[in-house]
Design an enzyme around this catalytic site. Structure first.
Site, PDB file in Angstrom:
ATOM      1  N   SER A   1      -3.499  17.663  55.332  1.00  0.00           N
ATOM      2  CA  SER A   1      -2.321  16.943  54.869  1.00  0.00           C
ATOM      3  C   SER A   1      -2.725  15.918  53.816  1.00  0.00           C
ATOM      4  O   SER A   1      -3.804  16.028  53.227  1.00  0.00           O
ATOM      5  CB  SER A   1      -1.620  16.290  56.070  1.00  0.00           C
ATOM      6  OG  SER A   1      -0.345  15.791  55.697  1.00  0.00           O
ATOM      7  N   ASN A   2      -1.894  14.940  53.544  1.00  0.00           N
ATOM      8  CA  ASN A   2      -2.212  13.922  52.535  1.00  0.00           C
ATOM      9  C   ASN A   2      -1.628  12.572  52.970  1.00  0.00           C
ATOM     10  O   ASN A   2      -1.000  12.461  54.016  1.00  0.00           O
ATOM     11  CB  ASN A   2      -1.692  14.352  51.154  1.00  0.00           C
ATOM     12  CG  ASN A   2      -0.194  14.570  51.170  1.00  0.00           C
ATOM     13  OD1 ASN A   2       0.577  13.644  51.391  1.00  0.00           O
ATOM     14  ND2 ASN A   2       0.225  15.819  50.956  1.00  0.00           N
ATOM     15  N   ARG A   3      -1.812  11.565  52.127  1.00  0.00           N
ATOM     16  CA  ARG A   3      -1.490  10.187  52.503  1.00  0.00           C
ATOM     17  C   ARG A   3      -0.028   9.790  52.321  1.00  0.00           C
ATOM     18  O   ARG A   3       0.324   8.624  52.505  1.00  0.00           O
ATOM     19  CB  ARG A   3      -2.320   9.213  51.658  1.00  0.00           C
ATOM     20  CG  ARG A   3      -3.775   9.227  51.951  1.00  0.00           C
ATOM     21  CD  ARG A   3      -4.462   8.150  51.128  1.00  0.00           C
ATOM     22  NE  ARG A   3      -5.884   8.122  51.365  1.00  0.00           N
ATOM     23  CZ  ARG A   3      -6.442   7.542  52.430  1.00  0.00           C
ATOM     24  NH1 ARG A   3      -5.688   6.951  53.324  1.00  0.00           N
ATOM     25  NH2 ARG A   3      -7.751   7.563  52.583  1.00  0.00           N
ATOM     26  N   SER A   4       0.825  10.703  51.929  1.00  0.00           N
ATOM     27  CA  SER A   4       2.222  10.323  51.672  1.00  0.00           C
ATOM     28  C   SER A   4       2.872   9.711  52.919  1.00  0.00           C
ATOM     29  O   SER A   4       2.781  10.267  54.017  1.00  0.00           O
ATOM     30  CB  SER A   4       3.010  11.567  51.240  1.00  0.00           C
ATOM     31  OG  SER A   4       4.382  11.255  51.189  1.00  0.00           O
TER      32      SER A   4
ATOM     33  N   ALA B   1       5.211  15.009  48.862  1.00  0.00           N
ATOM     34  CA  ALA B   1       3.852  15.378  48.437  1.00  0.00           C
ATOM     35  C   ALA B   1       3.520  16.706  49.108  1.00  0.00           C
ATOM     36  O   ALA B   1       2.854  16.755  50.155  1.00  0.00           O
ATOM     37  CB  ALA B   1       2.868  14.286  48.841  1.00  0.00           C
TER      38      ALA B   1
END
Ligand code: C5P
Length: 214
Positions: free
Chosen positions: A21-24, A88
């Site tokens: 996943s990512n930091r959004s 994101a």
């Protein structure tokens, strides 16, 4: 207007207990949804997993993966006048999703990733008179990358932000963005709360929608 907003990250499974996943945080997209709802617009919010509460009065569809987000966006797109794609979405996902939890071992693990189909690019051919706004979170060459994405995805506006600044981008409550348009013009906004950036985006949508949709 009827507005669809996407927000938050997507989660791409590795196995039943792990994901990429990512930091959004979802804060920017949720602020756009809230601002539009407060101005009396009809809002459909398609959200990846986030830790914040959805604004009251919006229709909320929660998703996890890019595939699920794509299906929700495609299903809603013909019902809306505009789309703000603040999510994101993953650019890559594990090429193989393991059915069982992968065992820990002392050897290193290589995780093959495959590209995720671009949701905005797929909408380019069917957008008609809808206004479509994208985001470009960059760590270098902010304006040229934003211009490239704007034209590749045939967007009406892109909101570019340099995510290396401590007061902009992922997780924080403020943002520092440049609005970029297809004619090459742009407008740099000072650092401000994401809720204020959202007002600029809604202002632009209201000013540029065909009269039949306002
Ligand atoms: O990942 P990228 O920088 O290309 O994202 C720019 C824009 O494209 C964002 O608005 C994002 O929501 C959208 N996007 C998408 N589908 C993807 C990846 C990104 O619609 N698979």
């Amino acid at each position: 207007m009827k507005l669809m907003v996407t927000a938050g990250p997507t989660r791409e499974p590795v196995d039943p207990v792990r994901f990429v996943s990512n930091r959004s945080s979802g804060k920017m997209g949720y602020a756009v949804a809230a601002a539009a709802q407060l101005r009396g617009h009809d809002v459909l919010l398609v959200s990846g997993p986030v830790a914040i509460k959805a604004p009251g009065g919006v229709e909320l569809i929660m998703v996890e993966t890019a595939d699920q987000m794509q299906r929700a966006v495609m299903a809603g797109f013909n019902k809306v006048d505009a789309l703000v794609m603040a999510a994101a979405v993953a650019d890559w996902r594990p090429a193989v999703v393991h059915v069982q939890k992968q065992k820990k071992s002392s050897t290193s693990l290589t995780l093959p990733l495959e590209p995720v189909p671009d949701i905005l690019a797929q909408l380019a051919g069917i957008k008609g008179s809808r206004l479509v706004v994208g985001f470009a979170a960059e760590t270098e060459n902010l304006l040229s990358e934003a211009q490239r994405k704007l034209s590749a995805k045939r967007l009406d506006m892109i909101v570019a932000n340099d995510v290396t600044a401590p007061d902009a981008g992922f997780e924080v409550d403020t943002n520092r963005v440049v609005l970029v348009w297809p004619d090459g013009s742009s407008r740099e906004l000072p650092c401000m709360p994401k809720t204020d950036v959202a007002e600029y985006i809604i202002d632009w949508l209201e000013e540029n929608l065909p009269a039949s949709a306002t």
